[in-house]
Motif scaffolding. Structure first.
Motif, PDB file in Angstrom:
ATOM      1  N   ARG A 116     -10.804  -8.536   7.710  1.00  0.00           N
ATOM      2  CA  ARG A 116     -11.580  -7.741   6.746  1.00  0.00           C
ATOM      3  C   ARG A 116     -11.126  -8.104   5.341  1.00  0.00           C
ATOM      4  NH1 ARG A 116      -9.120  -1.648   7.138  1.00  0.00           N
ATOM      5  NH2 ARG A 116      -6.960  -2.257   7.424  1.00  0.00           N
ATOM      6  N   PRO A 117     -11.823  -7.616   4.313  1.00  0.00           N
ATOM      7  CA  PRO A 117     -11.453  -7.988   2.939  1.00  0.00           C
ATOM      8  C   PRO A 117     -10.031  -7.532   2.579  1.00  0.00           C
ATOM      9  CG  PRO A 117     -13.635  -6.986   2.974  1.00  0.00           C
ATOM     10  CD  PRO A 117     -13.052  -6.803   4.346  1.00  0.00           C
ATOM     11  N   ASP A 118      -9.338  -8.365   1.801  1.00  0.00           N
ATOM     12  CA  ASP A 118      -8.024  -7.993   1.278  1.00  0.00           C
ATOM     13  C   ASP A 118      -8.187  -6.769   0.391  1.00  0.00           C
ATOM     14  OD1 ASP A 118      -7.103 -10.239   2.560  1.00  0.00           O
ATOM     15  OD2 ASP A 118      -6.961 -11.439   0.739  1.00  0.00           O
ATOM     16  N   ARG A 119      -7.142  -5.947   0.304  1.00  0.00           N
ATOM     17  CA  ARG A 119      -7.185  -4.712  -0.484  1.00  0.00           C
ATOM     18  C   ARG A 119      -6.087  -4.721  -1.535  1.00  0.00           C
ATOM     19  NH1 ARG A 119     -11.196  -1.125  -0.302  1.00  0.00           N
ATOM     20  NH2 ARG A 119      -9.830   0.653  -0.264  1.00  0.00           N
ATOM     21  N   CYS A 120      -6.399  -4.181  -2.707  1.00  0.00           N
ATOM     22  CA  CYS A 120      -5.438  -4.018  -3.796  1.00  0.00           C
ATOM     23  C   CYS A 120      -5.248  -2.530  -4.044  1.00  0.00           C
ATOM     24  CB  CYS A 120      -5.960  -4.658  -5.081  1.00  0.00           C
ATOM     25  SG  CYS A 120      -6.061  -6.437  -5.006  1.00  0.00           S
ATOM     26  N   THR A 121      -4.004  -2.132  -4.200  1.00  0.00           N
ATOM     27  CA  THR A 121      -3.683  -0.760  -4.566  1.00  0.00           C
ATOM     28  C   THR A 121      -3.008  -0.788  -5.926  1.00  0.00           C
ATOM     29  OG1 THR A 121      -3.433  -0.087  -2.275  1.00  0.00           O
ATOM     30  CG2 THR A 121      -2.407   1.321  -3.928  1.00  0.00           C
ATOM     31  N   VAL A 122      -3.546  -0.014  -6.853  1.00  0.00           N
ATOM     32  CA  VAL A 122      -3.039   0.054  -8.220  1.00  0.00           C
ATOM     33  C   VAL A 122      -2.355   1.405  -8.397  1.00  0.00           C
ATOM     34  CG1 VAL A 122      -3.668  -0.032 -10.663  1.00  0.00           C
ATOM     35  CG2 VAL A 122      -4.921  -1.426  -9.001  1.00  0.00           C
ATOM     36  N   HIS A 123      -1.153   1.371  -8.988  1.00  0.00           N
ATOM     37  CA  HIS A 123      -0.396   2.606  -9.150  1.00  0.00           C
ATOM     38  C   HIS A 123       0.562   2.474 -10.336  1.00  0.00           C
ATOM     39  CE1 HIS A 123       3.241   0.713  -7.499  1.00  0.00           C
ATOM     40  NE2 HIS A 123       2.401   0.078  -6.707  1.00  0.00           N
ATOM     41  N   PRO A 124       1.001   3.602 -10.915  1.00  0.00           N
ATOM     42  CA  PRO A 124       2.010   3.553 -11.973  1.00  0.00           C
ATOM     43  C   PRO A 124       3.320   3.038 -11.387  1.00  0.00           C
ATOM     44  CG  PRO A 124       1.003   5.738 -11.848  1.00  0.00           C
ATOM     45  CD  PRO A 124       0.535   4.960 -10.667  1.00  0.00           C
ATOM     46  N   ARG A 179       3.294   9.544  -6.826  1.00  0.00           N
ATOM     47  CA  ARG A 179       2.745   8.222  -6.505  1.00  0.00           C
ATOM     48  C   ARG A 179       1.566   8.337  -5.545  1.00  0.00           C
ATOM     49  NH1 ARG A 179       5.999   2.719  -5.033  1.00  0.00           N
ATOM     50  NH2 ARG A 179       4.177   1.394  -4.884  1.00  0.00           N
ATOM     51  N   MET A 180       1.671   9.230  -4.566  1.00  0.00           N
ATOM     52  CA  MET A 180       0.587   9.398  -3.599  1.00  0.00           C
ATOM     53  C   MET A 180      -0.674   9.966  -4.238  1.00  0.00           C
ATOM     54  SD  MET A 180       2.457  10.622  -0.098  1.00  0.00           S
ATOM     55  CE  MET A 180       3.419  11.948  -0.818  1.00  0.00           C
ATOM     56  N   SER A 181      -0.541  10.635  -5.377  1.00  0.00           N
ATOM     57  CA  SER A 181      -1.711  11.242  -6.016  1.00  0.00           C
ATOM     58  C   SER A 181      -2.204  10.469  -7.237  1.00  0.00           C
ATOM     59  CB  SER A 181      -1.389  12.685  -6.418  1.00  0.00           C
ATOM     60  OG  SER A 181      -0.392  12.711  -7.415  1.00  0.00           O
ATOM     61  N   THR A 182      -1.582   9.334  -7.556  1.00  0.00           N
ATOM     62  CA  THR A 182      -1.996   8.577  -8.746  1.00  0.00           C
ATOM     63  C   THR A 182      -2.244   7.115  -8.423  1.00  0.00           C
ATOM     64  OG1 THR A 182       0.313   8.232  -9.362  1.00  0.00           O
ATOM     65  CG2 THR A 182      -0.827  10.070 -10.410  1.00  0.00           C
ATOM     66  N   TRP A 183      -2.852   6.808  -7.284  1.00  0.00           N
ATOM     67  CA  TRP A 183      -3.141   5.436  -6.903  1.00  0.00           C
ATOM     68  C   TRP A 183      -4.615   5.305  -6.564  1.00  0.00           C
ATOM     69  CZ3 TRP A 183      -5.337   4.977  -2.148  1.00  0.00           C
ATOM     70  CH2 TRP A 183      -5.152   6.015  -1.252  1.00  0.00           C
ATOM     71  N   ILE A 184      -5.093   4.083  -6.549  1.00  0.00           N
ATOM     72  CA  ILE A 184      -6.453   3.794  -6.113  1.00  0.00           C
ATOM     73  C   ILE A 184      -6.433   2.435  -5.412  1.00  0.00           C
ATOM     74  CG2 ILE A 184      -7.103   2.734  -8.314  1.00  0.00           C
ATOM     75  CD1 ILE A 184      -9.940   3.916  -7.827  1.00  0.00           C
ATOM     76  N   SER A 185      -7.177   2.319  -4.322  1.00  0.00           N
ATOM     77  CA  SER A 185      -7.284   1.054  -3.595  1.00  0.00           C
ATOM     78  C   SER A 185      -8.722   0.580  -3.616  1.00  0.00           C
ATOM     79  CB  SER A 185      -6.828   1.222  -2.139  1.00  0.00           C
ATOM     80  OG  SER A 185      -5.444   1.430  -2.073  1.00  0.00           O
ATOM     81  N   VAL A 186      -8.885  -0.736  -3.781  1.00  0.00           N
ATOM     82  CA  VAL A 186     -10.210  -1.351  -3.806  1.00  0.00           C
ATOM     83  C   VAL A 186     -10.132  -2.707  -3.121  1.00  0.00           C
ATOM     84  CG1 VAL A 186     -10.916  -0.200  -5.944  1.00  0.00           C
ATOM     85  CG2 VAL A 186      -9.842  -2.452  -6.050  1.00  0.00           C
ATOM     86  N   ASP A 187     -11.295  -3.247  -2.743  1.00  0.00           N
ATOM     87  CA  ASP A 187     -11.342  -4.604  -2.217  1.00  0.00           C
ATOM     88  C   ASP A 187     -10.899  -5.577  -3.298  1.00  0.00           C
ATOM     89  OD1 ASP A 187     -12.287  -3.703   0.198  1.00  0.00           O
ATOM     90  OD2 ASP A 187     -14.340  -4.374  -0.109  1.00  0.00           O
ATOM     91  N   ARG A 188     -10.152  -6.589  -2.917  1.00  0.00           N
ATOM     92  CA  ARG A 188      -9.635  -7.594  -3.854  1.00  0.00           C
ATOM     93  C   ARG A 188     -10.752  -8.247  -4.656  1.00  0.00           C
ATOM     94  NH1 ARG A 188      -8.648 -10.104  -7.587  1.00  0.00           N
ATOM     95  NH2 ARG A 188      -7.402 -11.984  -7.749  1.00  0.00           N
ATOM     96  N   SER A 189     -11.916  -8.434  -4.057  1.00  0.00           N
ATOM     97  CA  SER A 189     -13.029  -9.099  -4.749  1.00  0.00           C
ATOM     98  C   SER A 189     -13.533  -8.303  -5.960  1.00  0.00           C
ATOM     99  CB  SER A 189     -14.188  -9.332  -3.788  1.00  0.00           C
ATOM    100  OG  SER A 189     -14.690  -8.088  -3.302  1.00  0.00           O
ATOM    101  N   LEU A 190     -13.166  -7.032  -6.064  1.00  0.00           N
ATOM    102  CA  LEU A 190     -13.599  -6.194  -7.186  1.00  0.00           C
ATOM    103  C   LEU A 190     -12.628  -6.171  -8.342  1.00  0.00           C
ATOM    104  CD1 LEU A 190     -14.927  -3.172  -5.132  1.00  0.00           C
ATOM    105  CD2 LEU A 190     -16.251  -5.051  -6.117  1.00  0.00           C
ATOM    106  N   VAL A 191     -11.437  -6.730  -8.164  1.00  0.00           N
ATOM    107  CA  VAL A 191     -10.406  -6.712  -9.193  1.00  0.00           C
ATOM    108  C   VAL A 191     -10.558  -7.913 -10.112  1.00  0.00           C
ATOM    109  CG1 VAL A 191      -7.917  -6.733  -9.629  1.00  0.00           C
ATOM    110  CG2 VAL A 191      -8.827  -5.482  -7.659  1.00  0.00           C
ATOM    111  N   VAL A 192     -10.596  -7.644 -11.431  1.00  0.00           N
ATOM    112  CA  VAL A 192     -10.689  -8.715 -12.431  1.00  0.00           C
ATOM    113  C   VAL A 192      -9.591  -8.537 -13.462  1.00  0.00           C
ATOM    114  CG1 VAL A 192     -13.182  -9.013 -12.132  1.00  0.00           C
ATOM    115  CG2 VAL A 192     -12.339  -7.432 -13.849  1.00  0.00           C
ATOM    116  N   ASP A 193      -9.280  -9.588 -14.165  1.00  0.00           N
ATOM    117  CA  ASP A 193      -8.303  -9.537 -15.236  1.00  0.00           C
ATOM    118  C   ASP A 193      -8.911  -8.754 -16.404  1.00  0.00           C
ATOM    119  OD1 ASP A 193      -6.398  -9.947 -17.166  1.00  0.00           O
ATOM    120  OD2 ASP A 193      -6.551 -12.123 -17.166  1.00  0.00           O
ATOM    121  N   ALA A 194      -8.202  -7.745 -16.908  1.00  0.00           N
ATOM    122  CA  ALA A 194      -8.709  -6.923 -17.999  1.00  0.00           C
ATOM    123  C   ALA A 194      -9.069  -7.748 -19.226  1.00  0.00           C
ATOM    124  CB  ALA A 194      -7.695  -5.844 -18.365  1.00  0.00           C
TER     125      ALA A 194
END
Length: 78
Positions: free
Chosen positions: A43-51, A59-74
């Motif tokens: 399945r698609p790779d996943r990225c989790t972003v957190h402080p 930490r458990m309440s301030t993260w978000i996970s998305v498919d890797r294909s949706l992550v871009v360089d700011a």
């Protein structure tokens, strides 16, 4: 909160300027985040972003996970 609010029928051409609390991050001081990548074979790779300094419940309440294909360089979006 400071600043002027307008209703939809307010015809004033005065632009609204958002206020930023001095203690809150803004454009000049973006928050620091870490990205953890989990690769999957079926399945698609996943990225989790957190402080980076959050731990436990915070930490458990301030993260978000998305498919890797949706992550871009700011920087590429500016």
């Amino acid at each position: 909160m400071s600043g002027r609010t307008r209703s939809a029928d307010d015809s004033s051409s005065e632009p609204r300027t958002p206020s930023i609390d001095p203690g809150q991050p803004g454009r000049a001081d973006p928050p620091t985040l870490e990205l953890a990548l989990v690769k999957y074979a079926d399945r698609p790779d996943r990225c989790t972003v957190h402080p980076p300094d959050a731990a436990g419940v915070e930490r458990m309440s301030t993260w978000i996970s998305v498919d890797r294909s949706l992550v871009v360089d700011a920087a590429s979006m500016r």
